[in-house]
Motif scaffolding. Sequence first.
Motif, PDB file in Angstrom:
ATOM      1  N   MET A   1       4.591   6.340   0.359  1.00 39.78           N
ATOM      2  CA  MET A   1       4.264   4.985   0.068  1.00 39.78           C
ATOM      3  C   MET A   1       4.346   3.796   0.663  1.00 39.78           C
ATOM      4  SD  MET A   1       2.775   4.188  -3.109  1.00 39.78           S
ATOM      5  CE  MET A   1       3.168   3.833  -4.963  1.00 39.78           C
ATOM      6  N   HIS A   2       3.577   3.372   1.159  1.00 40.60           N
ATOM      7  CA  HIS A   2       3.291   2.216   1.531  1.00 40.60           C
ATOM      8  C   HIS A   2       3.129   0.615   0.752  1.00 40.60           C
ATOM      9  CE1 HIS A   2       4.425   4.254   4.645  1.00 40.60           C
ATOM     10  NE2 HIS A   2       3.396   4.716   5.020  1.00 40.60           N
ATOM     11  N   SER A   3       3.537  -0.423   1.467  1.00 40.78           N
ATOM     12  CA  SER A   3       2.949  -1.705   0.170  1.00 40.78           C
ATOM     13  C   SER A   3       2.075  -2.142   0.563  1.00 40.78           C
ATOM     14  CB  SER A   3       4.488  -2.696   0.671  1.00 40.78           C
ATOM     15  OG  SER A   3       4.254  -2.888   2.122  1.00 40.78           O
ATOM     16  N   TYR A   4       1.326  -2.970  -0.277  1.00 41.49           N
ATOM     17  CA  TYR A   4       0.227  -3.934  -0.697  1.00 41.49           C
ATOM     18  C   TYR A   4      -0.022  -4.158   1.222  1.00 41.49           C
ATOM     19  CZ  TYR A   4      -3.115  -7.320  -1.048  1.00 41.49           C
ATOM     20  OH  TYR A   4      -4.951  -8.067  -1.378  1.00 41.49           O
ATOM     21  N   THR A   5       1.256  -5.160   1.891  1.00 38.07           N
ATOM     22  CA  THR A   5       1.239  -5.641   3.026  1.00 38.07           C
ATOM     23  C   THR A   5       0.963  -4.510   3.895  1.00 38.07           C
ATOM     24  OG1 THR A   5       2.707  -8.098   2.151  1.00 38.07           O
ATOM     25  CG2 THR A   5       2.450  -7.600   4.643  1.00 38.07           C
TER      26      THR A   5
ATOM     27  N   LEU B   1      -8.556  -3.275  -5.029  1.00 30.21           N
ATOM     28  CA  LEU B   1      -8.886  -2.282  -5.392  1.00 30.21           C
ATOM     29  C   LEU B   1      -8.628  -1.077  -4.152  1.00 30.21           C
ATOM     30  CD1 LEU B   1     -12.167  -2.178  -7.294  1.00 30.21           C
ATOM     31  CD2 LEU B   1     -10.019  -2.238  -8.227  1.00 30.21           C
ATOM     32  N   GLU B   2      -8.643  -1.142  -2.908  1.00 30.11           N
ATOM     33  CA  GLU B   2      -7.573  -0.503  -2.119  1.00 30.11           C
ATOM     34  C   GLU B   2      -6.664   0.319  -2.389  1.00 30.11           C
ATOM     35  OE1 GLU B   2      -7.680  -3.425   2.219  1.00 30.11           O
ATOM     36  OE2 GLU B   2      -8.864  -2.031   1.248  1.00 30.11           O
ATOM     37  N   HIS B   3      -5.935  -0.486  -2.903  1.00 33.76           N
ATOM     38  CA  HIS B   3      -4.385  -0.480  -2.741  1.00 33.76           C
ATOM     39  C   HIS B   3      -4.179   0.572  -3.682  1.00 33.76           C
ATOM     40  CE1 HIS B   3      -4.157  -3.003   1.169  1.00 33.76           C
ATOM     41  NE2 HIS B   3      -4.507  -3.275   0.179  1.00 33.76           N
ATOM     42  N   ILE B   4      -4.667   1.018  -4.820  1.00 38.12           N
ATOM     43  CA  ILE B   4      -4.240   1.756  -6.327  1.00 38.12           C
ATOM     44  C   ILE B   4      -3.649   3.134  -5.254  1.00 38.12           C
ATOM     45  CG2 ILE B   4      -5.360   2.933  -7.715  1.00 38.12           C
ATOM     46  CD1 ILE B   4      -7.326   0.647  -8.403  1.00 38.12           C
TER      47      ILE B   4
ATOM     48  N   ARG C   1      -4.098   8.341   9.416  1.00 36.96           N
ATOM     49  CA  ARG C   1      -4.431   9.480   7.895  1.00 36.96           C
ATOM     50  C   ARG C   1      -4.366   8.016   7.401  1.00 36.96           C
ATOM     51  NH1 ARG C   1      -2.075  10.836   3.916  1.00 36.96           N
ATOM     52  NH2 ARG C   1       0.170   9.778   4.587  1.00 36.96           N
ATOM     53  N   ILE C   2      -3.187   7.056   6.841  1.00 41.09           N
ATOM     54  CA  ILE C   2      -3.407   5.830   6.014  1.00 41.09           C
ATOM     55  C   ILE C   2      -4.266   5.043   5.863  1.00 41.09           C
ATOM     56  CG2 ILE C   2      -1.648   3.748   4.672  1.00 41.09           C
ATOM     57  CD1 ILE C   2       0.480   6.038   6.025  1.00 41.09           C
TER      58      ILE C   2
ATOM     59  N   GLU D   1      -0.369  -1.424   4.212  1.00 40.64           N
ATOM     60  CA  GLU D   1      -0.978  -1.275   4.121  1.00 40.64           C
ATOM     61  C   GLU D   1      -2.816  -2.256   4.816  1.00 40.64           C
ATOM     62  OE1 GLU D   1      -1.777   2.231   0.824  1.00 40.64           O
ATOM     63  OE2 GLU D   1      -2.488   0.571   0.374  1.00 40.64           O
ATOM     64  N   ASN D   2      -2.271  -3.409   4.713  1.00 39.91           N
ATOM     65  CA  ASN D   2      -3.739  -4.425   5.058  1.00 39.91           C
ATOM     66  C   ASN D   2      -2.960  -4.103   6.993  1.00 39.91           C
ATOM     67  OD1 ASN D   2      -4.608  -4.958   2.917  1.00 39.91           O
ATOM     68  ND2 ASN D   2      -2.708  -6.751   2.886  1.00 39.91           N
ATOM     69  N   TYR D   3      -1.738  -4.178   7.172  1.00 37.65           N
ATOM     70  CA  TYR D   3      -1.080  -4.031   8.758  1.00 37.65           C
ATOM     71  C   TYR D   3      -1.726  -2.866   9.184  1.00 37.65           C
ATOM     72  CZ  TYR D   3       1.456  -8.169   9.120  1.00 37.65           C
ATOM     73  OH  TYR D   3       2.435  -9.741   9.545  1.00 37.65           O
TER      74      TYR D   3
END
Length: 218
Positions: free
Chosen positions: A1-5, A103-106, A69-70, A7-9
Amino acid sequence: MHSYTEENYIKTIYKLSADGTQDVSTNAIAEALETKAASVTDMLRKLSTKGVVNYVKYRGVSLTQEGQRIALQVVRKHRLWEVFLVEKLMFSWDEVHEVAEELEHISSELLVTRLDEYLGHPAFDPHGDPIPTETGELNLKQQTLLAEMELGTSGVVVGVRDSQPLFLQYLDKIGISLGASIQVIDKIAFDKSLEISINNNKSQLVSSEVSKNIFLSA
């Protein structure tokens, strides 16, 4: 599980490196995310310890296989939500990006699977970008930038490189959307602008910058 930030990186590195395998500079990431280079460095070290990036100081960063993949899963969710917003909630194509960014971070995989099924497994989003499958495969189109089209040739709009609202609003104003037919009538040597016809209607002059951001299929 990765945080919002995080995932943005990961998504930003993927986009800046085209496919996640090329090295991306710290400064490029900082510019894209509108943050400081020092903050980027700290995050890259953190992501490196989690095994999602290959980071070497002063050389840059690339995604590991897990990082790719992520990134593809985040992109998949983003583009599926864009389709949902346009097709089911009647958003216009210039309104969906910022909403889809949230929504992409759900994290629910079941929700994404059901969303994909509900939409009929779309292959492309409202801007013509391919939607990765559950296994990360991309259905790529044969496409050419309008700027590279020869005089007298024509094609159908299949995507845009720039999905910023102001650009999409401009395209709406001059009648360009996905599926529109465009013919190159003249190429202006002075500034590389193009005179085009849209859907066989009256001609329209577009700048070099605009022509570099519209993809056509022959």
